[in-house]
Enzyme design. Structure first.
Site, short mmCIF file in Angstrom:
data_model
loop_
_atom_site.label_atom_id
_atom_site.label_comp_id
_atom_site.label_asym_id
_atom_site.label_seq_id
_atom_site.Cartn_x
_atom_site.Cartn_y
_atom_site.Cartn_z
N HIS A 175 0.84 -1.20 0.00
CA HIS A 175 0.00 0.00 0.00
C HIS A 175 0.88 1.25 0.00
CE1 HIS A 175 -3.54 -2.39 1.99
NE2 HIS A 175 -3.32 -2.71 0.73
C1 LIG Z 1 -0.87 -7.15 -5.35
C2 LIG Z 1 -1.51 -5.92 -4.79
C3 LIG Z 1 -2.70 -6.02 -4.08
C4 LIG Z 1 -3.30 -4.87 -3.59
N1 LIG Z 1 -4.52 -4.96 -3.01
C5 LIG Z 1 -5.17 -3.83 -2.66
C6 LIG Z 1 -6.51 -3.88 -2.22
O1 LIG Z 1 -7.17 -4.93 -2.26
N2 LIG Z 1 -7.09 -2.73 -1.81
C7 LIG Z 1 -6.42 -1.54 -1.78
O2 LIG Z 1 -6.98 -0.54 -1.33
N3 LIG Z 1 -5.16 -1.44 -2.26
C8 LIG Z 1 -4.55 -2.56 -2.73
N4 LIG Z 1 -3.31 -2.47 -3.28
C9 LIG Z 1 -2.73 -1.13 -3.47
C10 LIG Z 1 -3.40 -0.39 -4.64
O3 LIG Z 1 -3.72 -1.27 -5.69
C11 LIG Z 1 -2.42 0.69 -5.10
O4 LIG Z 1 -2.19 1.58 -4.04
C12 LIG Z 1 -2.91 1.51 -6.29
O5 LIG Z 1 -3.37 0.69 -7.33
C13 LIG Z 1 -1.78 2.40 -6.76
O6 LIG Z 1 -2.18 3.14 -7.87
P1 LIG Z 1 -1.11 4.01 -8.67
O7 LIG Z 1 -1.82 4.63 -9.79
O8 LIG Z 1 -0.38 4.86 -7.71
O9 LIG Z 1 -0.04 2.94 -9.20
P2 LIG Z 1 -0.25 1.65 -10.10
O10 LIG Z 1 -1.67 1.26 -10.19
O11 LIG Z 1 0.72 0.65 -9.59
O12 LIG Z 1 0.17 2.13 -11.56
C14 LIG Z 1 1.47 2.43 -11.97
C15 LIG Z 1 1.55 2.14 -13.46
O13 LIG Z 1 2.69 2.79 -14.01
C16 LIG Z 1 3.37 1.90 -14.87
N5 LIG Z 1 4.76 2.33 -14.88
C17 LIG Z 1 5.68 2.20 -13.91
N6 LIG Z 1 6.83 2.77 -14.28
C18 LIG Z 1 6.64 3.27 -15.50
C19 LIG Z 1 7.47 3.99 -16.40
N7 LIG Z 1 8.72 4.30 -16.08
N8 LIG Z 1 6.98 4.33 -17.63
C20 LIG Z 1 5.69 4.02 -17.96
N9 LIG Z 1 4.86 3.35 -17.13
C21 LIG Z 1 5.33 2.99 -15.90
C22 LIG Z 1 3.15 0.54 -14.23
O14 LIG Z 1 3.37 -0.51 -15.17
C23 LIG Z 1 1.72 0.66 -13.75
O15 LIG Z 1 0.80 0.27 -14.75
C24 LIG Z 1 -2.67 -3.60 -3.77
C25 LIG Z 1 -1.47 -3.50 -4.48
C26 LIG Z 1 -0.90 -4.64 -5.00
C27 LIG Z 1 0.37 -4.50 -5.80
#
Ligand SMILES: Cc1cc2nc3c(=O)[nH]c(=O)nc-3n(C[C@H](O)[C@H](O)[C@H](O)COP(=O)(O)OP(=O)(O)OC[C@H]3O[C@@H](n4cnc5c(N)ncnc54)[C@H](O)[C@@H]3O)c2cc1C
Length: 501
Positions: A427
């Site tokens: 998280h």
């Molecule tokens: C296995 C798992 C289970 C989880 N379960 C829960 C849950 O049940 N409930 C909950 O509240 N939270 C959960 N979380 C946490 C929640 O999913 C995350 O906090 C949230 O999705 C983060 O969103 P974000 O947009 O910050 O990043 P992300 O959704 O991780 O998106 C980042 C994106 O950027 C891309 N990326 C990375 N680097 C680059 C780059 N240099 N160039 C281009 N693209 C790039 C990645 O491929 C990815 O698609 C979980 C997380 C994981 C990993």
């Protein structure tokens, strides 16, 4: 040249790309992982390993994750996976979609994140399939939300917790929900995990240019203004010109992209040989997560429990019921992890105990000049969090030993005084946090614009100014939605000013 480049097609990136596209901007979305467009063009028809809400597609051979080693508590290296596919972590996560309590936002800038604004933001992103007719819930937002308590252990756990005196909550997303036990609101419809890509991007798929397997190395900045991004894809190195870039690469990778762009702590940048563009000491520090330990138990019929594929899957999501109890959340996983995740060795099912009022002591530090290399991620655990975990483990023991759980629990296999250290709940938040411009550790302002670089914003979990006291996913989506509205409005104002000149 697109009006806007969004870096990262995860939870926040899909929301941002869709928001700008709906506002009429030309948008390019660069995603490091595969973009599985079939998912977007054919939503609802095919159940895949990504959309089956009963499974977590994050095993050792998964094609959809970015495995990053994290040092937890200064002692233990664990592999933390993040989604690396269109939809990002929302495409692979546990689908728990619980809102952060409004009190959490007292630590966010009040000018743009008041409790009223946030409550309305949560309402607008969802269609609550169970409770949409209640005040505070949405009926026409992109993300479907539903609840299920069908796993025998989930039902027993809920009864045990209420028998032990915890409040039974029929809506964990109510504004005044508070502590208690209840069914987990999930971003699931008809058994299907609905990612941010499916909910937000698919409806505007024709309006966004999505490029997969495109890894951004850095944001290019000239004289304090964004001029584009560079990186590499399957054809080799690329650059894309743009005067507006939205970073949404997730808490770990957004921080490394910023630092490889010369935006970060001066000493860290010097250490990896990157010229300083803006000295922002807060990039990559004060990172938070929820430390979590597992309390394992042995079901009465051991042999049956270890025949995963032949046993009927009597659960709908990995986490159907949770108990909020002060600083800890007890997560009653619906079954053992080997049944949820391919390639995990057989083991006992567990109750997860997570410290939710976690102190953000963590860091993300690039180790070399190579922008594609994994950084070092450290996640120290504060003493207060460790004490909360010890109490939470005792609470889990107590509940597992209650008569309501006798049908599903033979005995607890994790000793009451089993040594920590814990793992981290994945998280991770706060590597580029929001704050006032006189806050030396703030990286973005209350509209998510990076201080010192015109045209650059961060809208993902990196910009959280504090660790939410619930899982972050619902808050990530709400915050990205709100941030995008503010950035679109600002872009409109700038365009109007240019036209008036
Ligand atoms: C296995 C798992 C289970 C989880 N379960 C829960 C849950 O049940 N409930 C909950 O509240 N939270 C959960 N979380 C946490 C929640 O999913 C995350 O906090 C949230 O999705 C983060 O969103 P974000 O947009 O910050 O990043 P992300 O959704 O991780 O998106 C980042 C994106 O950027 C891309 N990326 C990375 N680097 C680059 C780059 N240099 N160039 C281009 N693209 C790039 C990645 O491929 C990815 O698609 C979980 C997380 C994981 C990993």
């Amino acid at each position: 040249m697109p009006d806007v480049v969004v870096v990262g097609g995860g939870s926040a990136g899909c929301v941002a790309a869709a928001g700008f596209a709906r506002a009429g901007a030309s948008v390019m979305l660069l995603e490091a992982g595969s973009t599985t467009m079939a998912l977007l063009s054919d939503p609802g028809l095919s159940m895949t390993e990504l959309t089956d809400a009963r499974r977590l597609p994050i095993g050792p051979s998964s094609r959809y994750v970015d495995p990053i080693t994290t040092r937890v508590d200064g002692a233990r290296d664990v592999v933390g996976t993040r989604g690396r596919v269109l939809g990002g972590s929302s495409a692979v996560n546990g689908a728990y979609f619980v809102r952060a309590p409004l009190a959490d936002f007292a630590r966010w800038p009040r000018d743009r994140w008041s409790a009223d604004v946030v409550a309305e933001g949560f309402r607008r992103i969802e269609t609550d399939l169970d409770l949409g007719d209640r005040p505070g819930h949405g009926t026409d937002g992109p993300m479907p939300v539903s609840r299920a308590v069908v796993a025998p252990v989930a039902d027993a756990f809920r009864r045990a917790a209420t028998a032990a005196g915890h409040r039974d909550l029929d809506d964990l997303n109510a504004a005044d929900a508070g502590d208690g036990v209840g069914a987990v609101p999930s971003n699931v419809a008809g058994g299907r995990r609905v990612s941010a890509a499916e909910a937000f991007l698919a409806p505007v798929a024709g309006l966004v240019e999505v490029r997969g397997e495109a890894v951004v190395a850095r944001v290019d900045v000239v004289a304090g203004r964004v001029v584009g991004v560079s990186g590499r894809d399957v054809h080799g190195a690329f650059t894309v010109g743009a005067d507006r870039v939205i970073l949404a690469a997730g808490t770990v990778r957004t921080a490394t992209v910023l630092m490889h762009s010369g935006i970060g702590p001066r000493e860290t940048l010097r250490g990896i040989g990157v010229d300083v563009v803006v000295d922002r000491p807060g990039v990559g520090v004060g990172v938070g997560d929820h430390p979590e330990v597992a309390v394992a138990y042995r079901p009465p019929e051991v042999a049956e429990a270890y025949r995963p594929r032949r046993v009927a899957q009597t659960w709908r999501t990995p986490l159907e019921v949770v108990l909020e109890a002060g600083p800890v959340e007890l997560r009653c996983y619906s079954t053992s992890f080997d049944r949820l995740i391919d390639g995990v060795p057989p083991g006992d099912p567990v109750i997860g105990v997570a410290a939710m009022v976690a102190e953000p002591l963590g860091s993300v530090v690039p180790l070399s000049a190579d922008p594609f290399a994994a950084p070092r991620v450290d996640h120290p655990v504060a003493d207060a969090d460790r004490r909360a975990l010890v109490d939470g483990v005792a609470l889990a023991h107590d509940l597992l030993g209650r008569p309501e759980m006798a049908e599903v629990v033979d005995h607890v296999t994790t000793a009451l005084d089993a040594p920590l250290p814990p793992g981290a709940a994945l998280h991770t938040v706060g590597s580029a946090r929001m704050g006032a411009d006189d806050d030396p550790l703030a990286v973005v302002d209350s509209s998510c614009r990076v201080f010192g670089v015109s045209g650059l914003a961060v809208v993902d979990a990196s910009m959280f100014p504090a660790v939410p006291t619930r899982g972050p996913h619902a808050t990530v989506i709400m915050a990205a939605h709100r941030a995008t509205e503010m950035l679109v409005a600002e872009a409109d104002r700038s365009a109007a000013v240019r036209r008036g000149r």
